[in-house]
Each structure stands twice: as C-alpha cells, then as structure tokens.
Design a protein around this motif. Structure first.
Motif, PDB file in Angstrom:
ATOM      1  N   THR A 220      -3.680  -0.720   5.545  1.00 31.44           N
ATOM      2  CA  THR A 220      -3.832  -1.231   4.185  1.00 31.44           C
ATOM      3  C   THR A 220      -3.532  -2.726   4.144  1.00 31.44           C
ATOM      4  OG1 THR A 220      -1.532  -0.805   3.581  1.00 31.44           O
ATOM      5  CG2 THR A 220      -3.112   0.999   3.236  1.00 31.44           C
ATOM      6  N   ARG A 221      -3.858  -3.311   3.026  1.00 33.23           N
ATOM      7  CA  ARG A 221      -3.598  -4.744   2.866  1.00 33.23           C
ATOM      8  C   ARG A 221      -2.096  -5.022   2.923  1.00 33.23           C
ATOM      9  NH1 ARG A 221      -5.512  -8.927  -1.778  1.00 33.23           N
ATOM     10  NH2 ARG A 221      -4.310 -10.647  -0.942  1.00 33.23           N
TER      11      ARG A 221
ATOM     12  N   GLU B 262      -0.480  -7.918   5.180  1.00 32.71           N
ATOM     13  CA  GLU B 262       0.348  -8.984   4.587  1.00 32.71           C
ATOM     14  C   GLU B 262       1.687  -9.082   5.313  1.00 32.71           C
ATOM     15  OE1 GLU B 262      -0.186 -11.002   1.757  1.00 32.71           O
ATOM     16  OE2 GLU B 262      -2.156 -10.228   1.214  1.00 32.71           O
TER      17      GLU B 262
ATOM     18  N   LEU C 232      -1.089  -3.136  -3.185  1.00 36.77           N
ATOM     19  CA  LEU C 232      -1.613  -3.501  -1.875  1.00 36.77           C
ATOM     20  C   LEU C 232      -1.859  -2.280  -0.997  1.00 36.77           C
ATOM     21  CD1 LEU C 232       0.515  -6.680  -1.087  1.00 36.77           C
ATOM     22  CD2 LEU C 232      -1.877  -6.583  -1.799  1.00 36.77           C
TER      23      LEU C 232
ATOM     24  N   VAL D 249      -7.976  -1.508   4.371  1.00 38.16           N
ATOM     25  CA  VAL D 249      -8.687  -2.527   5.129  1.00 38.16           C
ATOM     26  C   VAL D 249      -9.474  -1.902   6.270  1.00 38.16           C
ATOM     27  CG1 VAL D 249      -8.406  -4.605   6.519  1.00 38.16           C
ATOM     28  CG2 VAL D 249      -6.972  -4.254   4.516  1.00 38.16           C
TER      29      VAL D 249
END
Length: 160
Positions: free
Chosen positions: A3-4, A8, A69, A74
């Motif tokens: 995932t984002r 991050e 997020l 992704v």
C-alpha cells in the motif's frame, strides 16, 4: 499487498538512513563557518539535517494518515513479485561487482536473467551474456580507454 502507507514509510526510512549517514560523515569535519567561508562539512551537514527532518515529517504524516494511505494499493502480490524479480538481480549485480568486478558480474547477471526470467536455452543465455560482456569490454577498455571496476578474474587474465 503493497500500500501507499508502506511506500511512504519505506521511503522515509531510506531518506532518514541517507541523512543519518551524512550527519555521521560530516560530524568528523568542521561544519561551521570560518573567516574564509564555509568549512568542509558546512553544506553536507546542513543537507543531512534537512534530509533527516523531511524524512521524519513524511513518516509522521504517513502515520497520521495511515487509514487513508492503507486503502491505496500500489502493487498486488503478482505485480510486486515481477518488480522484485527485476530489481533483486540488479542489486545482486552491484554486490557481486564489488568482489568479482563489473565484467564478471555483468556476465552472471545476464546469464541469470536471460536463463531464468527469460526462460531461454542455456546456449542462448550464455552466448548473449558472454557476447555483451566482451563487446562492453572492447568499447570501454579498448576504444574509449575508460577502465571499469576489475575483479580478480580480470586481473589474473592480465586485463586489470
């Protein structure tokens, strides 16, 4: 699933590591201002501080917004497997080049990628790996006269 949120935090961790390395490296230098201008560690120290601060900010923002997020996917497992299948051999190339030299590492990288990822026959993989390596050697070492990283095999063969 990637995932984002994971990206991050991973990116923040990488930038934090680079910034921390810069802080440690510049701490051995005078990072102040002298009568004749900035000392050797002046700019590296300040850039490292900015990197650490921004990485911390990105990590804090990711943690605060983690619920949102985590909803942004992704990469699915199959896509992630394909990316790692491409990226990990490149990392291996860099690591092997440090000990065996660039040409041996290049030949091994091409052999592995062409044979296992490309699913080509051994003779094709070996021919391309050796051919590209020899042509690269001729172009850089002979034609441009730019020496690249040599390992023990090239040195033993008198090429280093």
């Amino acid at each position: 699933m990637l995932t984002r949120f994971h990206l991050e935090l991973g990116f923040a961790g990488l930038v934090l590591l680079i910034g921390a390395t810069g802080l440690v490296g510049s701490s051995g230098l005078d990072f102040g201002w002298g009568a004749d201008g900035p000392r050797a560690g002046y700019f590296p120290f300040r850039v490292a501080v900015i990197l650490v601060a921004m990485a911390t900010l990105v990590a804090v923002q990711a943690i605060i917004n983690r619920a949102a997020l985590r909803r942004v996917v992704v990469a699915e497992p199959e896509g992630l497997r394909r990316v790692l299948g491409f990226g990990l051999p490149i990392i291996g190339l860099v690591l092997v080049a440090q000990w065996l030299g660039l040409y041996v590492a290049m030949a091994l990288y091409l052999l592995v990628v062409i044979r296992w990822q490309g699913r080509r026959p051994w003779h094709t993989a070996l021919g391309v790996a050796l051919g590209v390596t020899v042509v690269t050697f001729l172009i850089f070492e002979i034609w441009f006269q730019v020496p690249l990283l040599k390992g023990p095999l090239e040195i033993m063969l008198g090429l280093g």
